[in-house]
Design an enzyme around this catalytic site. Structure first.
Site, PDB file in Angstrom:
ATOM      1  N   LYS A 186       0.835  -1.203   0.000  1.00  0.00           N
ATOM      2  CA  LYS A 186       0.000   0.000   0.000  1.00  0.00           C
ATOM      3  C   LYS A 186       0.869   1.252   0.000  1.00  0.00           C
ATOM      4  O   LYS A 186       0.446   2.307  -0.482  1.00  0.00           O
ATOM      5  CB  LYS A 186      -0.988  -0.016   1.157  1.00  0.00           C
ATOM      6  CG  LYS A 186      -0.373   0.052   2.552  1.00  0.00           C
ATOM      7  CD  LYS A 186      -0.298   1.462   3.088  1.00  0.00           C
ATOM      8  CE  LYS A 186       0.415   1.485   4.440  1.00  0.00           C
ATOM      9  NZ  LYS A 186       0.528   2.851   4.987  1.00  0.00           N
ATOM     10  N   ASP A 238      -6.496   0.495   4.011  1.00  0.00           N
ATOM     11  CA  ASP A 238      -5.500   1.478   4.435  1.00  0.00           C
ATOM     12  C   ASP A 238      -5.290   2.558   3.376  1.00  0.00           C
ATOM     13  O   ASP A 238      -4.427   3.430   3.539  1.00  0.00           O
ATOM     14  CB  ASP A 238      -4.166   0.765   4.713  1.00  0.00           C
ATOM     15  CG  ASP A 238      -3.290   1.512   5.704  1.00  0.00           C
ATOM     16  OD1 ASP A 238      -3.612   2.671   6.021  1.00  0.00           O
ATOM     17  OD2 ASP A 238      -2.276   0.949   6.152  1.00  0.00           O
ATOM     18  N   SER A 248       0.435  11.265   5.168  1.00  0.00           N
ATOM     19  CA  SER A 248       1.089  10.104   4.572  1.00  0.00           C
ATOM     20  C   SER A 248       2.461  10.472   4.011  1.00  0.00           C
ATOM     21  O   SER A 248       2.572  11.291   3.097  1.00  0.00           O
ATOM     22  CB  SER A 248       0.217   9.528   3.454  1.00  0.00           C
ATOM     23  OG  SER A 248       0.939   8.569   2.703  1.00  0.00           O
ATOM     24  N   ASN A 250       4.426   8.506   2.257  1.00  0.00           N
ATOM     25  CA  ASN A 250       4.583   7.975   0.904  1.00  0.00           C
ATOM     26  C   ASN A 250       3.860   8.842  -0.120  1.00  0.00           C
ATOM     27  O   ASN A 250       4.394   9.122  -1.193  1.00  0.00           O
ATOM     28  CB  ASN A 250       4.085   6.531   0.859  1.00  0.00           C
ATOM     29  CG  ASN A 250       4.982   5.607   1.642  1.00  0.00           C
ATOM     30  OD1 ASN A 250       6.053   5.219   1.197  1.00  0.00           O
ATOM     31  ND2 ASN A 250       4.563   5.261   2.848  1.00  0.00           N
ATOM     32  N   GLU A 268       8.716   4.272   3.070  1.00  0.00           N
ATOM     33  CA  GLU A 268       9.023   2.852   2.887  1.00  0.00           C
ATOM     34  C   GLU A 268       8.638   2.341   1.510  1.00  0.00           C
ATOM     35  O   GLU A 268       9.158   1.321   1.048  1.00  0.00           O
ATOM     36  CB  GLU A 268       8.317   2.016   3.965  1.00  0.00           C
ATOM     37  CG  GLU A 268       8.908   2.132   5.357  1.00  0.00           C
ATOM     38  CD  GLU A 268      10.189   1.338   5.554  1.00  0.00           C
ATOM     39  OE1 GLU A 268      10.736   0.826   4.555  1.00  0.00           O
ATOM     40  OE2 GLU A 268      10.637   1.237   6.706  1.00  0.00           O
TER      41      GLU A 268
END
Length: 331
Positions: A186, A238, A248, A250, A268
């Protein structure tokens, strides 16, 4: 319980705060010299949480490990193998471990629980904690749902009951492969969402959500997990916190990349995209979305060319979307 949280970054500090909130005796461990530890040791707070006096902050790893009934690990996924070499040097008899982190090892394509087992941790005493939620929301009292999964169903139930509260409702996981792969993947979709934000193509997040979950379900199935896990809390559930939230990392990394800027915090999804392509080759599974973002990162694609990289996702042959989704026919 005696709970030690190893890692005192963003999530690690929250987990120590949360475990203390439940009435546990908590030690927050960090490595001396690391900024996150030094800030907590000096001020007992960071930008996310403030520690009450009941939380002990320590840089003594032996002490943190040996006094604990439950050990929660929350560090960078790529550093787990090296860190566990230090942890497993101590007596781990009867200790239960929870990995509250998301990722896949780049060099090997191994899931984090696999790394833990290879490092000497008993799989019957090992669980993973995944699912949606942002610290900024939790500390304001905004609840969410998460998942604890393990190869040991008894441990899963025990830990879910031990850590549940009005802030986090836990579901019992029963597919540790799907839970780990879905949770890691995700973050890759979060990067793509951020790129779409940066390019002003927000409406394409709908197709990204539908096809992203489908892509990940194929990989989970090929690895021996339950493909439907991709549609649960570990992955699709998620997406709101990863594809849309300003918190977030990402999504923010992808947005700044599309704008030609640099995001200086851990995302990540960047190494995970590379690791997932290793798995794609190993299990002969097509991951077009993951491949597009990995290619862009690997080749340092200039922002102005990113639309052409992503365009490949929407320039594929026509398919019967209903049949492909319901029957899980390989793309």
């Amino acid at each position: 319980m005696n709970v030690s949280v190893l890692g005192c970054g963003r999530w690690g500090s929250f987990l120590a705060w949360y475990a203390d909130r439940l009435g546990n005796a908590v030690v927050s461990y960090g490595m001396p010299g690391e900024p996150s530890y030094e800030v907590l040791a000096a001020t007992r707070k960071n930008e996310y949480v403030a520690f009450p006096d009941s939380i002990e902050v320590s840089c003594d790893l032996r002490y943190a490990v040996e006094r604990a009934d439950v050990i929660i690990i929350s560090i960078s996924a790529q550093g787990l193998r090296g860190f566990l070499k230090k942890v497993t040097a101590f007596d781990l008899t009867g200790k239960r471990f929870i990995l509250c982190m998301k990722g896949i090892e780049v060099e090997t394509g191994k899931r984090l629980s696999e790394i833990a087992v290879e490092s000497g941790i008993d799989p019957q005493n090992l669980a993973v904690w995944v699912g949606p939620g942002h610290i900024q929301d939790f500390v304001k009292g905004i609840p969410n749902c998460m998942v604890i999964d393990s190869a040991n169903p008894t441990l899963t139930v025990e830990l879910c009951n031990a850590f549940k509260s009005d802030l986090i409702r836990f579901y019992y996981g029963n597919d540790i492969i799907g839970s780990e792969i879905g949770a890691a993947a995700k973050n890759v979709m979060g990067i793509v969402a951020g790129i779409l934000d940066g390019l002003g193509l927000v409406s394409l997040k709908g197709p990204l959500m539908a096809r992203g979950a489908r892509e990940v379900s194929r990989l989970i199935k090929a690895m021996g997990g339950n493909e439907f896990s991709a549609y649960g809390l570990c992955h699709l559930g998620d997406y709101e916190t990863t594809l849309f939230s300003p918190h977030s990392h990402n999504r923010k990394w992808g947005e700044m990349y599309a704008l030609g800027e640099t995001f200086d915090r851990l995302a990540e999804g960047v190494p995970t995209a590379t690791a997932m392509m290793t798995l794609a080759a190993r299990y002969q599974v097509e991951l077009p979305i993951t491949q597009a973002v990995n290619d862009a990162i690997a080749h340092h694609t200039p922002p102005k060319e990113i639309p052409y990289v992503l365009g490949r996702l929407f320039d594929r042959e026509a398919k019967d979307e209903f049949w492909e989704t319901v029957s899980f026919v390989k793309d």
